[in-house]
Motif scaffolding. Structure first.
Motif, PDB file in Angstrom:
ATOM      1  N   ALA A  82      32.682  39.885  48.332  1.00 40.88           N
ATOM      2  CA  ALA A  82      32.743  40.747  47.150  1.00 40.88           C
ATOM      3  C   ALA A  82      31.701  41.863  47.127  1.00 40.88           C
ATOM      4  O   ALA A  82      31.866  42.835  46.387  1.00 40.88           O
ATOM      5  N   LEU A  83      30.644  41.751  47.913  1.00 41.59           N
ATOM      6  CA  LEU A  83      29.599  42.790  47.871  1.00 41.59           C
ATOM      7  C   LEU A  83      30.158  44.174  48.158  1.00 41.59           C
ATOM      8  O   LEU A  83      29.741  45.152  47.536  1.00 41.59           O
ATOM      9  N   GLY A 133      32.911  41.955  28.574  1.00 43.20           N
ATOM     10  CA  GLY A 133      33.992  42.869  28.211  1.00 43.20           C
ATOM     11  C   GLY A 133      34.072  44.138  29.036  1.00 43.20           C
ATOM     12  O   GLY A 133      35.157  44.663  29.268  1.00 43.20           O
ATOM     13  N   ASP A 134      32.935  44.645  29.503  1.00 40.65           N
ATOM     14  CA  ASP A 134      32.932  45.882  30.296  1.00 40.65           C
ATOM     15  C   ASP A 134      32.668  45.612  31.778  1.00 40.65           C
ATOM     16  O   ASP A 134      32.490  46.539  32.563  1.00 40.65           O
ATOM     17  N   ALA A 135      32.665  44.355  32.168  1.00 42.66           N
ATOM     18  CA  ALA A 135      32.291  43.979  33.537  1.00 42.66           C
ATOM     19  C   ALA A 135      33.336  44.393  34.564  1.00 42.66           C
ATOM     20  O   ALA A 135      34.533  44.367  34.302  1.00 42.66           O
ATOM     21  N   THR A 136      32.846  44.744  35.736  1.00 39.86           N
ATOM     22  CA  THR A 136      33.710  44.930  36.903  1.00 39.86           C
ATOM     23  C   THR A 136      33.661  43.684  37.779  1.00 39.86           C
ATOM     24  O   THR A 136      34.573  43.415  38.549  1.00 39.86           O
ATOM     25  N   ARG A 190      36.695  41.362  38.778  1.00 42.03           N
ATOM     26  CA  ARG A 190      36.617  40.333  39.821  1.00 42.03           C
ATOM     27  C   ARG A 190      35.777  39.166  39.307  1.00 42.03           C
ATOM     28  O   ARG A 190      34.660  39.367  38.831  1.00 42.03           O
ATOM     29  N   LEU A 191      36.307  37.939  39.396  1.00 39.29           N
ATOM     30  CA  LEU A 191      35.593  36.734  38.983  1.00 39.29           C
ATOM     31  C   LEU A 191      35.212  35.925  40.217  1.00 39.29           C
ATOM     32  O   LEU A 191      36.074  35.604  41.042  1.00 39.29           O
ATOM     33  N   LEU A 192      33.927  35.619  40.337  1.00 36.96           N
ATOM     34  CA  LEU A 192      33.417  34.744  41.392  1.00 36.96           C
ATOM     35  C   LEU A 192      32.818  33.548  40.675  1.00 36.96           C
ATOM     36  O   LEU A 192      31.942  33.719  39.820  1.00 36.96           O
ATOM     37  N   ALA A 193      33.297  32.347  40.983  1.00 39.49           N
ATOM     38  CA  ALA A 193      32.848  31.180  40.221  1.00 39.49           C
ATOM     39  C   ALA A 193      32.625  29.971  41.114  1.00 39.49           C
ATOM     40  O   ALA A 193      33.403  29.713  42.032  1.00 39.49           O
ATOM     41  N   LEU A 194      31.575  29.249  40.819  1.00 41.52           N
ATOM     42  CA  LEU A 194      31.300  27.948  41.417  1.00 41.52           C
ATOM     43  C   LEU A 194      31.705  26.912  40.378  1.00 41.52           C
ATOM     44  O   LEU A 194      31.104  26.851  39.308  1.00 41.52           O
ATOM     45  N   LEU A 195      32.731  26.136  40.679  1.00 46.05           N
ATOM     46  CA  LEU A 195      33.283  25.211  39.699  1.00 46.05           C
ATOM     47  C   LEU A 195      33.350  23.802  40.264  1.00 46.05           C
ATOM     48  O   LEU A 195      33.531  23.612  41.468  1.00 46.05           O
ATOM     49  N   PRO A 196      33.267  22.805  39.385  1.00 42.55           N
ATOM     50  CA  PRO A 196      33.358  21.427  39.862  1.00 42.55           C
ATOM     51  C   PRO A 196      34.777  21.097  40.326  1.00 42.55           C
ATOM     52  O   PRO A 196      35.763  21.605  39.787  1.00 42.55           O
ATOM     53  N   ASP A 197      34.864  20.250  41.314  1.00 46.87           N
ATOM     54  CA  ASP A 197      36.150  19.859  41.893  1.00 46.87           C
ATOM     55  C   ASP A 197      37.089  19.232  40.865  1.00 46.87           C
ATOM     56  O   ASP A 197      38.311  19.358  40.976  1.00 46.87           O
ATOM     57  N   VAL A 198      36.544  18.604  39.844  1.00 44.61           N
ATOM     58  CA  VAL A 198      37.390  17.946  38.841  1.00 44.61           C
ATOM     59  C   VAL A 198      38.357  18.931  38.174  1.00 44.61           C
ATOM     60  O   VAL A 198      39.452  18.553  37.762  1.00 44.61           O
ATOM     61  N   LEU A 199      38.003  20.200  38.096  1.00 39.75           N
ATOM     62  CA  LEU A 199      38.895  21.180  37.471  1.00 39.75           C
ATOM     63  C   LEU A 199      40.151  21.417  38.308  1.00 39.75           C
ATOM     64  O   LEU A 199      41.193  21.784  37.783  1.00 39.75           O
TER      65      LEU A 199
END
Length: 178
Positions: A35-36, A116-119, A160-169
């Motif tokens: 994403a950079l 709200g204004d994020a890229t 663009r969403l970059l997320a670290l999420l738990p496996d349970v999701l």
């Protein structure tokens, strides 16, 4: 490091209760790896659960290296002290490069306007149980699910969403509607 100071000042049970843990440099770097290149002048990069700013650091280093202009980097956290720490660390990392660094004390589950204004939104939300009454869940559910839904509902199309999420999701039967 922020980790050592946090561990020294805040007891482990309090950190667990609030979901206050940090992302390693290696993990943050990997999360941003693809994403950079999408960060450009005018980008707005937000972490709504910033802690000490670790997930924002690779983006700030990229901004400094490319000397991008008019970029906003915003870290929000429910803990005002952490938001201030993140802001100070990110300002130091940015150095003389042009850019706006914001550190806001905000409970993202109550006020998601910071994205709200994020890229770009980068997220490693707390993995603690929270009470919810949503169309996809009720009762106690993982805060990471709620953070992710709030972010998606509040972001502009194309963010663009970059997320670290738990496996349970992904694999938990309670999260099939999520």
């Amino acid at each position: 490091t922020p980790y050592q100071v946090l561990r020294h000042l805040v007891p482990r049970d309090q950190r667990r209760e609030r979901g206050t843990f940090f992302t390693s440099t290696a993990t943050a770097t990997r999360l941003w790896s693809d994403a950079l290149a999408t960060i450009a002048s005018g980008s707005v990069i937000v972490d709504p659960a910033c802690g000490a700013g670790d997930l924002l650091t690779p983006a700030v280093e990229h901004i400094r290296t490319l000397e991008l202009r008019d970029v906003t980097v915003r870290g929000c956290d429910i803990d005002a002290d952490l938001a201030r720490v993140a802001s100070a660390r990110l300002r130091l990392a940015l150095g003389a490069a042009q850019g706006l660094i914001e550190g806001l004390a905000r409970d993202f589950l109550d006020d998601a306007s910071c994205v709200g204004d994020a890229t770009h939104v980068v997220l490693n939300p707390p993995f603690i149980p929270v009470a919810v009454n949503e169309t996809w869940a009720s009762g106690k559910t993982n805060a990471a699910a709620v953070f992710t839904v709030r972010a998606l509902e509040s972001m502009r199309p194309g963010t663009r969403l970059l997320a670290l999420l738990p496996d349970v999701l992904r694999s938990g039967s309670r999260y099939s509607a999520w």
